[in-house]
Design a protein around this motif. Structure first.
Motif, PDB file in Angstrom:
ATOM      1  N   ARG A 186     -34.873 -50.701 -38.525  1.00  0.00           N
ATOM      2  CA  ARG A 186     -36.267 -50.498 -38.175  1.00  0.00           C
ATOM      3  C   ARG A 186     -36.947 -49.518 -39.119  1.00  0.00           C
ATOM      4  NH1 ARG A 186     -36.513 -49.100 -31.976  1.00  0.00           N
ATOM      5  NH2 ARG A 186     -34.328 -48.641 -32.192  1.00  0.00           N
ATOM      6  N   GLY A 187     -36.204 -48.894 -39.985  1.00  0.00           N
ATOM      7  CA  GLY A 187     -36.773 -47.893 -40.877  1.00  0.00           C
ATOM      8  C   GLY A 187     -37.793 -48.497 -41.825  1.00  0.00           C
ATOM      9  N   ARG A 188     -38.834 -47.747 -42.060  1.00  0.00           N
ATOM     10  CA  ARG A 188     -39.884 -48.185 -42.972  1.00  0.00           C
ATOM     11  C   ARG A 188     -39.448 -47.864 -44.383  1.00  0.00           C
ATOM     12  NH1 ARG A 188     -44.517 -44.994 -44.461  1.00  0.00           N
ATOM     13  NH2 ARG A 188     -45.820 -46.304 -45.739  1.00  0.00           N
ATOM     14  N   ARG A 189     -39.488 -48.845 -45.209  1.00  0.00           N
ATOM     15  CA  ARG A 189     -39.104 -48.637 -46.592  1.00  0.00           C
ATOM     16  C   ARG A 189     -40.292 -48.075 -47.354  1.00  0.00           C
ATOM     17  NH1 ARG A 189     -34.078 -50.595 -47.538  1.00  0.00           N
ATOM     18  NH2 ARG A 189     -33.419 -52.285 -46.202  1.00  0.00           N
ATOM     19  N   SER A 190     -40.025 -47.063 -48.142  1.00  0.00           N
ATOM     20  CA  SER A 190     -41.120 -46.481 -48.919  1.00  0.00           C
ATOM     21  C   SER A 190     -41.317 -47.289 -50.188  1.00  0.00           C
ATOM     22  CB  SER A 190     -40.823 -45.020 -49.251  1.00  0.00           C
ATOM     23  OG  SER A 190     -39.712 -44.929 -50.103  1.00  0.00           O
ATOM     24  N   THR A 191     -42.556 -47.526 -50.485  1.00  0.00           N
ATOM     25  CA  THR A 191     -42.890 -48.294 -51.673  1.00  0.00           C
ATOM     26  C   THR A 191     -43.193 -47.341 -52.812  1.00  0.00           C
ATOM     27  OG1 THR A 191     -45.236 -48.359 -51.120  1.00  0.00           O
ATOM     28  CG2 THR A 191     -43.842 -50.143 -50.257  1.00  0.00           C
ATOM     29  N   GLN A 192     -43.355 -47.878 -53.980  1.00  0.00           N
ATOM     30  CA  GLN A 192     -43.705 -47.070 -55.143  1.00  0.00           C
ATOM     31  C   GLN A 192     -45.073 -46.421 -54.927  1.00  0.00           C
ATOM     32  OE1 GLN A 192     -41.879 -46.213 -57.662  1.00  0.00           O
ATOM     33  NE2 GLN A 192     -43.479 -45.122 -58.749  1.00  0.00           N
ATOM     34  N   GLU A 193     -45.980 -47.150 -54.265  1.00  0.00           N
ATOM     35  CA  GLU A 193     -47.319 -46.626 -54.008  1.00  0.00           C
ATOM     36  C   GLU A 193     -47.261 -45.425 -53.064  1.00  0.00           C
ATOM     37  OE1 GLU A 193     -50.932 -48.429 -51.644  1.00  0.00           O
ATOM     38  OE2 GLU A 193     -50.681 -49.434 -53.591  1.00  0.00           O
ATOM     39  N   ASP A 194     -46.418 -45.501 -52.037  1.00  0.00           N
ATOM     40  CA  ASP A 194     -46.253 -44.372 -51.118  1.00  0.00           C
ATOM     41  C   ASP A 194     -45.700 -43.155 -51.851  1.00  0.00           C
ATOM     42  OD1 ASP A 194     -47.129 -45.904 -48.995  1.00  0.00           O
ATOM     43  OD2 ASP A 194     -45.093 -46.398 -48.311  1.00  0.00           O
ATOM     44  N   HIS A 195     -44.738 -43.389 -52.705  1.00  0.00           N
ATOM     45  CA  HIS A 195     -44.147 -42.295 -53.467  1.00  0.00           C
ATOM     46  C   HIS A 195     -45.185 -41.664 -54.404  1.00  0.00           C
ATOM     47  CE1 HIS A 195     -41.149 -39.908 -55.480  1.00  0.00           C
ATOM     48  NE2 HIS A 195     -41.420 -40.477 -56.638  1.00  0.00           N
ATOM     49  N   GLU A 196     -45.982 -42.503 -55.050  1.00  0.00           N
ATOM     50  CA  GLU A 196     -47.007 -41.988 -55.961  1.00  0.00           C
ATOM     51  C   GLU A 196     -48.072 -41.206 -55.195  1.00  0.00           C
ATOM     52  OE1 GLU A 196     -50.181 -43.673 -59.275  1.00  0.00           O
ATOM     53  OE2 GLU A 196     -48.678 -45.010 -58.427  1.00  0.00           O
ATOM     54  N   TYR A 197     -48.459 -41.715 -54.020  1.00  0.00           N
ATOM     55  CA  TYR A 197     -49.448 -41.017 -53.201  1.00  0.00           C
ATOM     56  C   TYR A 197     -48.917 -39.654 -52.754  1.00  0.00           C
ATOM     57  CZ  TYR A 197     -52.923 -40.179 -49.568  1.00  0.00           C
ATOM     58  OH  TYR A 197     -53.907 -39.623 -48.798  1.00  0.00           O
ATOM     59  N   SER A 198     -47.660 -39.616 -52.353  1.00  0.00           N
ATOM     60  CA  SER A 198     -47.046 -38.359 -51.933  1.00  0.00           C
ATOM     61  C   SER A 198     -46.988 -37.358 -53.082  1.00  0.00           C
ATOM     62  CB  SER A 198     -45.646 -38.625 -51.390  1.00  0.00           C
ATOM     63  OG  SER A 198     -44.991 -37.438 -51.073  1.00  0.00           O
ATOM     64  N   THR A 199     -46.643 -37.834 -54.261  1.00  0.00           N
ATOM     65  CA  THR A 199     -46.588 -36.965 -55.434  1.00  0.00           C
ATOM     66  C   THR A 199     -47.963 -36.416 -55.769  1.00  0.00           C
ATOM     67  OG1 THR A 199     -44.734 -38.241 -56.288  1.00  0.00           O
ATOM     68  CG2 THR A 199     -45.915 -36.864 -57.866  1.00  0.00           C
ATOM     69  N   LEU A 200     -48.976 -37.279 -55.710  1.00  0.00           N
ATOM     70  CA  LEU A 200     -50.340 -36.832 -55.999  1.00  0.00           C
ATOM     71  C   LEU A 200     -50.824 -35.812 -54.972  1.00  0.00           C
ATOM     72  CD1 LEU A 200     -52.079 -40.144 -57.132  1.00  0.00           C
ATOM     73  CD2 LEU A 200     -51.541 -38.154 -58.538  1.00  0.00           C
ATOM     74  N   MET A 201     -50.475 -36.017 -53.704  1.00  0.00           N
ATOM     75  CA  MET A 201     -50.869 -35.045 -52.674  1.00  0.00           C
ATOM     76  C   MET A 201     -50.197 -33.697 -52.905  1.00  0.00           C
ATOM     77  SD  MET A 201     -53.171 -35.979 -50.591  1.00  0.00           S
ATOM     78  CE  MET A 201     -52.998 -34.769 -49.307  1.00  0.00           C
ATOM     79  N   ALA A 202     -48.937 -33.711 -53.305  1.00  0.00           N
ATOM     80  CA  ALA A 202     -48.236 -32.458 -53.597  1.00  0.00           C
ATOM     81  C   ALA A 202     -48.875 -31.759 -54.793  1.00  0.00           C
ATOM     82  CB  ALA A 202     -46.761 -32.728 -53.860  1.00  0.00           C
ATOM     83  N   ASP A 203     -49.226 -32.529 -55.832  1.00  0.00           N
ATOM     84  CA  ASP A 203     -49.897 -31.946 -56.999  1.00  0.00           C
ATOM     85  C   ASP A 203     -51.268 -31.388 -56.627  1.00  0.00           C
ATOM     86  OD1 ASP A 203     -47.751 -32.564 -58.601  1.00  0.00           O
ATOM     87  OD2 ASP A 203     -48.656 -34.399 -59.427  1.00  0.00           O
ATOM     88  N   TYR A 204     -51.978 -32.099 -55.759  1.00  0.00           N
ATOM     89  CA  TYR A 204     -53.294 -31.631 -55.315  1.00  0.00           C
ATOM     90  C   TYR A 204     -53.162 -30.318 -54.545  1.00  0.00           C
ATOM     91  CZ  TYR A 204     -57.539 -31.374 -52.512  1.00  0.00           C
ATOM     92  OH  TYR A 204     -58.671 -30.929 -51.893  1.00  0.00           O
ATOM     93  N   ASP A 205     -52.199 -30.244 -53.620  1.00  0.00           N
ATOM     94  CA  ASP A 205     -51.976 -29.005 -52.868  1.00  0.00           C
ATOM     95  C   ASP A 205     -51.617 -27.857 -53.813  1.00  0.00           C
ATOM     96  OD1 ASP A 205     -52.550 -30.044 -50.384  1.00  0.00           O
ATOM     97  OD2 ASP A 205     -50.454 -30.463 -49.877  1.00  0.00           O
ATOM     98  N   ARG A 206     -50.799 -28.164 -54.803  1.00  0.00           N
ATOM     99  CA  ARG A 206     -50.421 -27.143 -55.777  1.00  0.00           C
ATOM    100  C   ARG A 206     -51.642 -26.662 -56.562  1.00  0.00           C
ATOM    101  NH1 ARG A 206     -46.937 -29.935 -58.797  1.00  0.00           N
ATOM    102  NH2 ARG A 206     -45.564 -30.078 -57.004  1.00  0.00           N
ATOM    103  N   ALA A 207     -52.519 -27.575 -56.938  1.00  0.00           N
ATOM    104  CA  ALA A 207     -53.719 -27.204 -57.693  1.00  0.00           C
ATOM    105  C   ALA A 207     -54.650 -26.343 -56.844  1.00  0.00           C
ATOM    106  CB  ALA A 207     -54.440 -28.451 -58.183  1.00  0.00           C
ATOM    107  N   VAL A 208     -54.809 -26.689 -55.574  1.00  0.00           N
ATOM    108  CA  VAL A 208     -55.661 -25.897 -54.692  1.00  0.00           C
ATOM    109  C   VAL A 208     -55.071 -24.500 -54.491  1.00  0.00           C
ATOM    110  CG1 VAL A 208     -56.553 -25.708 -52.341  1.00  0.00           C
ATOM    111  CG2 VAL A 208     -56.679 -27.883 -53.531  1.00  0.00           C
ATOM    112  N   ASN A 209     -53.761 -24.419 -54.296  1.00  0.00           N
ATOM    113  CA  ASN A 209     -53.108 -23.114 -54.132  1.00  0.00           C
ATOM    114  C   ASN A 209     -53.240 -22.273 -55.398  1.00  0.00           C
ATOM    115  OD1 ASN A 209     -52.320 -23.557 -51.497  1.00  0.00           O
ATOM    116  ND2 ASN A 209     -50.327 -24.368 -52.073  1.00  0.00           N
ATOM    117  N   THR A 210     -53.070 -22.908 -56.563  1.00  0.00           N
ATOM    118  CA  THR A 210     -53.190 -22.178 -57.819  1.00  0.00           C
ATOM    119  C   THR A 210     -54.610 -21.667 -58.013  1.00  0.00           C
ATOM    120  OG1 THR A 210     -51.477 -23.583 -58.763  1.00  0.00           O
ATOM    121  CG2 THR A 210     -52.808 -22.336 -60.306  1.00  0.00           C
ATOM    122  N   LEU A 211     -55.587 -22.484 -57.657  1.00  0.00           N
ATOM    123  CA  LEU A 211     -56.977 -22.067 -57.765  1.00  0.00           C
ATOM    124  C   LEU A 211     -57.275 -20.903 -56.825  1.00  0.00           C
ATOM    125  CD1 LEU A 211     -59.578 -22.751 -59.224  1.00  0.00           C
ATOM    126  CD2 LEU A 211     -60.101 -24.374 -57.437  1.00  0.00           C
TER     127      LEU A 211
END
Length: 176
Positions: free
Chosen positions: A28-53
């Motif tokens: 029943r587990g949801r398989r993560s797609t490449q798009e999900d992984h890319e979205y997660s990476t972008l969100m982490a980078d965005y959070d990092r940019a906001v924290n750095t700012l």
């Protein structure tokens, strides 16, 4: 034992086994797609940019960042965050439509995120600004309570002891 009790026990054990083993049988587990992984990476980078700012603004307020470097560094971080927001909007069209409906461009959304985090952190760290006299009186009161509890040092090992100690907590020598 009665044959009916054996069959009943066997049926209960079988049902419990099927219930417990169900997660292993079904995927029943949801398989993560490449798009999900890319979205997660972008969100982490965005959070990092906001924290750095946010840290850059704080360092500027403390005077750690040279005045001539601050506007350039801030503009670079805002541009990086805005680019990340644009990429996130491309991946999540519903978020993009909502942001366009609000009439905000990526840089103003980045500024809003920094401002909201700054407000959140200032609420969490609501520390009253104390002047020197208040601080000195607090230190004096703390010393007074600590001196009231301290009885000095152990004559044998030299470790600190309290008024309530009858024996040294380190070496065990009796305190008179």
């Amino acid at each position: 034992m009665d044959i009916g009790a054996i069959f009943f026990t066997l049926a209960v054990v079988t049902l419990v086994g099927m219930y417990v083993g169900q997660p292993f049988v079904q995927r029943r587990g949801r398989r993560s797609t490449q798009e999900d992984h890319e979205y997660s990476t972008l969100m982490a980078d965005y959070d990092r940019a906001v924290n750095t700012l946010q840290e850059l603004d704080f360092d500027n307020a403390l005077g750690k960042v040279p005045v001539e470097d601050y506007p350039r560094q801030r503009a670079e971080l805002l541009a990086k965050g805005a680019a990340l927001l644009r990429k996130l909007d491309e991946l999540a069209p519903s978020t993009s439509q909502k942001a366009k409906g609000q009439g905000k461009d990526a840089e103003s959304r980045m500024e809003a995120a920094v401002a909201s985090r700054r407000a959140d952190s200032s609420e969490q760290k609501a520390v009253a600004v104390l002047d020197d006299d208040d601080l000195e009186s607090m230190i004096a009161a703390r010393r007074k309570t600590r001196n009231g509890k301290s009885a000095g040092f152990c004559p044998k090992c030299g470790k600190p002891i309290l008024v309530s100690d009858r024996f040294c907590p380190s070496c065990g020598k009796a305190i008179n």
